[in-house]
Design a protein around this motif. Sequence first.
Motif, mmCIF file in Angstrom:
data_model
loop_
_atom_site.group_PDB
_atom_site.id
_atom_site.type_symbol
_atom_site.label_atom_id
_atom_site.label_comp_id
_atom_site.label_asym_id
_atom_site.label_seq_id
_atom_site.Cartn_x
_atom_site.Cartn_y
_atom_site.Cartn_z
ATOM 1 N N LEU A 369 0.835 -1.206 0.000
ATOM 2 C CA LEU A 369 0.000 0.000 0.000
ATOM 3 C C LEU A 369 0.870 1.257 0.000
ATOM 4 C CD1 LEU A 369 -2.997 0.669 0.079
ATOM 5 C CD2 LEU A 369 -2.920 0.524 2.564
ATOM 6 N N TRP A 370 1.973 1.217 0.734
ATOM 7 C CA TRP A 370 2.790 2.431 0.865
ATOM 8 C C TRP A 370 3.656 2.678 -0.379
ATOM 9 C CZ3 TRP A 370 -0.145 2.145 4.933
ATOM 10 C CH2 TRP A 370 -0.264 3.244 5.778
ATOM 11 N N GLU A 372 2.142 2.786 -3.192
ATOM 12 C CA GLU A 372 1.217 3.496 -4.084
ATOM 13 C C GLU A 372 1.354 5.003 -3.904
ATOM 14 O OE1 GLU A 372 -2.774 2.028 -3.661
ATOM 15 O OE2 GLU A 372 -2.107 -0.063 -3.668
ATOM 16 N N LYS A 374 -0.252 7.735 -2.943
ATOM 17 C CA LYS A 374 -1.434 8.212 -2.217
ATOM 18 C C LYS A 374 -0.946 8.985 -1.005
ATOM 19 C CE LYS A 374 -4.901 4.558 -2.916
ATOM 20 N NZ LYS A 374 -5.483 3.363 -2.304
ATOM 21 N N THR A 376 -0.765 9.771 3.011
ATOM 22 C CA THR A 376 -0.781 8.886 4.181
ATOM 23 C C THR A 376 -2.214 8.659 4.645
ATOM 24 O OG1 THR A 376 1.324 9.846 4.827
ATOM 25 C CG2 THR A 376 0.181 8.566 6.495
ATOM 26 N N ASP A 378 -4.983 8.685 2.876
ATOM 27 C CA ASP A 378 -5.690 7.758 1.986
ATOM 28 C C ASP A 378 -5.233 6.319 2.215
ATOM 29 O OD1 ASP A 378 -7.131 9.775 0.944
ATOM 30 O OD2 ASP A 378 -5.990 9.938 -0.936
ATOM 31 N N LYS A 379 -3.939 6.155 2.487
ATOM 32 C CA LYS A 379 -3.441 4.799 2.740
ATOM 33 C C LYS A 379 -4.081 4.235 4.009
ATOM 34 C CE LYS A 379 0.953 5.734 0.451
ATOM 35 N NZ LYS A 379 2.292 6.333 0.685
ATOM 36 N N GLN A 382 -7.540 3.221 3.423
ATOM 37 C CA GLN A 382 -7.597 1.932 2.733
ATOM 38 C C GLN A 382 -7.430 0.781 3.732
ATOM 39 O OE1 GLN A 382 -8.325 1.432 -0.616
ATOM 40 N NE2 GLN A 382 -8.563 -0.649 0.206
#
Lengths: 413, 413
Positions: A369-370, A372, A374, A376, A378-379, A382
């Motif tokens: 995820l990190w 991506e 985006k 922090t 938004d991560k 998610q």
Amino acid sequence: MNDLNIIKKEKPEIPYSEDSDAIFNSKILVVDDSALIRELFGAYLTQAGYTDIQYAENGQHALDIIDENIPDLVILDLEMPIMGGFEVCRILKSNPETKHLPILIQSGRDTASDLTKAFSHGASDMVLKPIKRYEILARVKVHLENRILVSKLTDYHDRVASELEQARQIQLDICPSKHELKNYLQAYGLDIGWHYEPSSEIGGDIGGILPIDETRIAFYIADFSGHGVAAALNTFRLQTWLTSASELYSSPDELLTKLNSFLHNNLSSGSYATMLFFCLDIEKQELTYSAAGSQPPLLQGSDGSKEFELLSSKGMPLGLRPHWDYENIKFPFEKNTKILIYSDALVEVEVEENTYLGEEGLRKEVSDLWHEEKSTEDKISQLVANFHQRMDPDNSDDLTIICLENVNELRSS
Amino acid sequence: MNDLNIIKKEKPEIPYSEDSDAIFNSKILVVDDSALIRELFGAYLTQAGYTDIQYAENGQHALDIIDENIPDLVILDLEMPIMGGFEVCRILKSNPETKHLPILIQSGRDTASDLTKAFSHGASDMVLKPIKRYEILARVKVHLENRILVSKLTDYHDRVASELEQARQIQLDICPSKHELKNYLQAYGLDIGWHYEPSSEIGGDIGGILPIDETRIAFYIADFSGHGVAAALNTFRLQTWLTSASELYSSPDELLTKLNSFLHNNLSSGSYATMLFFCLDIEKQELTYSAAGSQPPLLQGSDGSKEFELLSSKGMPLGLRPHWDYENIKFPFEKNTKILIYSDALVEVEVEENTYLGEEGLRKEVSDLWHEEKSTEDKISQLVANFHQRMDPDNSDDLTIICLENVNELRSS
């Protein structure tokens, strides 16, 4: 009125229940355009022991009385001048205040359409004329018993829900707003993402950021055993204890050692807390922490292309032993270094049947995820969305996630 | 089975309510010894959208099924082999687990005795055979809607009551037991009487005794604005703050000044606490205290024949101002001197219409009561009994009473 005199000689047949006082003191509203029928109901009910009966001669009159003071049961005729029974049902059911008020319809016609219409408009029950005394009394009692049960439960719900809402507000007040935190940490060259979600109104998770001086801040996450009100009370103890222990913020090991003794003396037997306490020195680019059996923090070093690694979180949970020596762990916290801490709820979810996400599963998920592009925030959203998809709604737990990153905008490395 | 085929062509007439999923997923148990009638009910209910229907052919069979898994509604025939409907009603109503389970009786006979007997045995409703589809469906829906409402409220009650019970236990754990306190204070030559009673499960009153050294103890009483959970959370903050402030126990003024700042920074806006903090020096026979807008303490000097007097309790309540300087008041506390402190609930009760007991009323009552030959404990029990007689049950508040007396058994004056 000979009929009524006969009734008066009979004894009430309704057996007294545990709430008989409450039942016989219930407010009953009899609505009928016939004075004779109103009188008949009045005689039946009074004779049976009911003490609080009101009368209305049409639907509008009934609504006026209900508007003044909501009764516990309405006995309602269908065909009346000015406003009939169907309309009264509809209006009462559409008002949240009277939605659960039982309505016993008395109808002169035994037709499918009358009955279906009455129930679909919100009637609770229906009896046919001519009114049978024994039937009316039996049904009135059932509805009042249920009304009293629902009222008691509703009163409890309303009182406690309002107390818990106040308590939740107090607990949320402890946490600074995301906006405040972001601004505050920018001065240290730090970016933060943060999520807090109690499983019920209030919870046993707590996390916080504590300033030490211009170049150092402390932060922590703690999770008390249990959840709900009792666990929440303990978060308040912890938070208050911390405000009085500011001289220990730069020594996580010493802080946990003293906190452990305090909690051991003050928690109920068997209660405990897991905790991670961090002291971040921005100038030295060094993070020192001490762990009391919490979830292992996830760290990604300054090389953002690498995966996150799991740091140690070994350490006796707080409050179980009268004395325990906690230890410090130190590591560099240079530009782009990120640390993610979280409560156990996040990893204790099933990803497939009988397989839990676990720490390693979370590590992989966070590493992916990190990578991506985006924010922090938004991560973390998610991660929370994944959590909600996996969690068992019948077995929920408080959830906290904090991610801190050295964005180093203000200082050179 | 031609009849059933016709039914299947019809659309359900029951309008969907807000909980339609929950209603149509409810468990319905149909109990009848006639396979045809069971099948008929099954067809009616399935066709209307109900998905979870079970069948039993007599009362015992029904009880076996209910024992495995409690349904949401029982549709029950009266006359069946092995065990009839009346007996099933009686058994279900006598079991707390199934007490509120709705029972819809279907009866072949329209007699006063059957109906009265069914309802008095605990039936919720009764319909006459031959069964009318529209009537059964309308009544089933009403009972299930009510069942869902009651279940939701009951689940909430059970969950929260258990949380609050844990919290209450934690709050009571803070207070030492009467027995412990008595023994503990005997070493100081003090006798104590003590009563604590939260208005709901947990409360906003707190009181405590804090040892300083062999010749000095501190004690206090505090009352947070509001009551219930939110106020209780604040008592935990106070108690924890006090454990970290032991160096201030011998300086009540300084303690309140610092506590005020802490509470101002941490309480929700508008929340506050009233408090009295005492330091008793047994050797010097001197009591020092500081007040933050609490109820005036009642003092009876060493001459036990005199009346109690009201001491000053002026002082800004805690938490309202960022800074406030509290002051110390000192007076002798020789042998036989008694001090009684209490929360405002004790005086805010009506003795007659529109006349409240008030501080002066309490002073007289206590003066009279303490002239009687009774133990301190019995005198306090009498105060509590008077309170319960006067209090408005709809507007209750937390109650705390502490009485300390210099009995001087171990030391010479």
